[in-house]
Scaffold this motif. Structure first.
Motif, PDB file in Angstrom:
ATOM      1  N   UNK A  11       0.822  -1.209   0.000  1.00  0.00           N
ATOM      2  CA  UNK A  11       0.000   0.000   0.000  1.00  0.00           C
ATOM      3  C   UNK A  11       0.857   1.261   0.000  1.00  0.00           C
ATOM      4  N   UNK A  12       1.971   1.253   0.735  1.00  0.00           N
ATOM      5  CA  UNK A  12       2.875   2.406   0.724  1.00  0.00           C
ATOM      6  C   UNK A  12       3.457   2.622  -0.671  1.00  0.00           C
ATOM      7  N   UNK A  13       3.841   1.542  -1.320  1.00  0.00           N
ATOM      8  CA  UNK A  13       4.389   1.653  -2.668  1.00  0.00           C
ATOM      9  C   UNK A  13       3.338   2.191  -3.641  1.00  0.00           C
ATOM     10  N   UNK A  14       2.119   1.660  -3.561  1.00  0.00           N
ATOM     11  CA  UNK A  14       1.027   2.137  -4.414  1.00  0.00           C
ATOM     12  C   UNK A  14       0.704   3.599  -4.128  1.00  0.00           C
ATOM     13  N   UNK A  15       0.655   3.955  -2.857  1.00  0.00           N
ATOM     14  CA  UNK A  15       0.343   5.333  -2.472  1.00  0.00           C
ATOM     15  C   UNK A  15       1.385   6.293  -3.032  1.00  0.00           C
ATOM     16  N   UNK A  16       2.654   5.920  -2.933  1.00  0.00           N
ATOM     17  CA  UNK A  16       3.719   6.767  -3.473  1.00  0.00           C
ATOM     18  C   UNK A  16       3.604   6.944  -4.976  1.00  0.00           C
ATOM     19  N   UNK A  17       3.328   5.861  -5.693  1.00  0.00           N
ATOM     20  CA  UNK A  17       3.174   5.958  -7.146  1.00  0.00           C
ATOM     21  C   UNK A  17       1.965   6.823  -7.503  1.00  0.00           C
ATOM     22  N   UNK A  18       0.877   6.660  -6.760  1.00  0.00           N
ATOM     23  CA  UNK A  18      -0.325   7.462  -7.025  1.00  0.00           C
ATOM     24  C   UNK A  18      -0.070   8.939  -6.739  1.00  0.00           C
ATOM     25  N   UNK A  19       0.673   9.242  -5.674  1.00  0.00           N
ATOM     26  CA  UNK A  19       1.022  10.639  -5.389  1.00  0.00           C
ATOM     27  C   UNK A  19       1.829  11.243  -6.532  1.00  0.00           C
ATOM     28  N   UNK A  20       2.770  10.499  -7.066  1.00  0.00           N
ATOM     29  CA  UNK A  20       3.580  11.024  -8.171  1.00  0.00           C
ATOM     30  C   UNK A  20       2.734  11.271  -9.417  1.00  0.00           C
ATOM     31  N   UNK A  21       1.810  10.359  -9.707  1.00  0.00           N
ATOM     32  CA  UNK A  21       0.956  10.550 -10.890  1.00  0.00           C
ATOM     33  C   UNK A  21      -0.006  11.722 -10.712  1.00  0.00           C
ATOM     34  N   UNK A  22      -0.634  11.813  -9.556  1.00  0.00           N
ATOM     35  CA  UNK A  22      -1.556  12.924  -9.300  1.00  0.00           C
ATOM     36  C   UNK A  22      -0.804  14.250  -9.285  1.00  0.00           C
ATOM     37  N   UNK A  23       0.413  14.245  -8.769  1.00  0.00           N
ATOM     38  CA  UNK A  23       1.213  15.470  -8.729  1.00  0.00           C
ATOM     39  C   UNK A  23       1.516  15.990 -10.119  1.00  0.00           C
ATOM     40  N   UNK A  24       1.723  15.099 -11.053  1.00  0.00           N
ATOM     41  CA  UNK A  24       1.939  15.522 -12.433  1.00  0.00           C
ATOM     42  C   UNK A  24       0.701  16.232 -12.976  1.00  0.00           C
ATOM     43  N   UNK A  25      -0.468  15.674 -12.719  1.00  0.00           N
ATOM     44  CA  UNK A  25      -1.715  16.295 -13.166  1.00  0.00           C
ATOM     45  C   UNK A  25      -1.946  17.631 -12.476  1.00  0.00           C
ATOM     46  N   UNK A  26      -1.708  17.689 -11.176  1.00  0.00           N
ATOM     47  CA  UNK A  26      -1.887  18.929 -10.410  1.00  0.00           C
ATOM     48  C   UNK A  26      -0.953  20.016 -10.946  1.00  0.00           C
ATOM     49  N   UNK A  27       0.281  19.645 -11.223  1.00  0.00           N
ATOM     50  CA  UNK A  27       1.248  20.614 -11.750  1.00  0.00           C
ATOM     51  C   UNK A  27       0.787  21.168 -13.085  1.00  0.00           C
ATOM     52  N   UNK A  28       0.275  20.314 -13.958  1.00  0.00           N
ATOM     53  CA  UNK A  28      -0.202  20.802 -15.265  1.00  0.00           C
ATOM     54  C   UNK A  28      -1.391  21.737 -15.092  1.00  0.00           C
TER      55      UNK A  28
END
Length: 133
Positions: A11-28
């Motif tokens: 779950x920690x690994x999944x959460x980290x990957x999801x944070x990175x993907x959402x952060x890309x969208x938020x940045x755009x």
């Protein structure tokens, strides 16, 4: 590779990957709006930091990293709640306000900051999960 990994570590690994993907969208999205409000920088810098911390914790379970990640996940909850409030107000500031359904489609995405909150809560659950079996 996955044999022997507890659910909390996955779950920690999944959460980290999801944070990175959402952060890309938020940045755009925030870049598209030219960072008109100072609070737009919070998730742009905080999201990738949360992603990297949770991924690092999935591989290196050291007490100081657990403590830092726990505090940052609480900050992530606050960022998500504050972002939800700001996005909701942003929809109301558009022409027609809340009465115009189109504002919910083209205005600030209401669910994206709430996803940051949900992911932060998921990260805290994974961080403090103690199976009873």
């Amino acid at each position: 590779m996955w044999n022997g990994w507890p659910l909390s570590r996955i779950l920690l690994l999944f959460t980290g990957a999801a944070f990175l993907m959402i952060s890309l969208q938020v940045t755009m999205y925030h870049y598209r709006q030219n960072f008109r409000h100072w609070a737009m920088y919070g998730p742009v810098f905080g999201g990738p930091l949360l992603g990297l911390l949770t991924i690092a914790l999935a591989f290196y379970n050291v007490p100081v990293l657990r403590s830092i990640t726990g505090v940052m996940l609480l900050v992530g909850i606050a960022l998500g709640v504050a972002g939800g409030y700001l996005h909701f107000n942003g929809i109301g500031e558009r022409v027609g306000g809340y009465g115009e359904a189109q504002n919910f489609l083209v205005g600030p995405p209401l669910t994206l900051p709430l996803m940051v909150t949900a992911l932060s809560i998921l990260g805290l659950i994974a961080l403090y999960w103690r199976p009873t079996i």
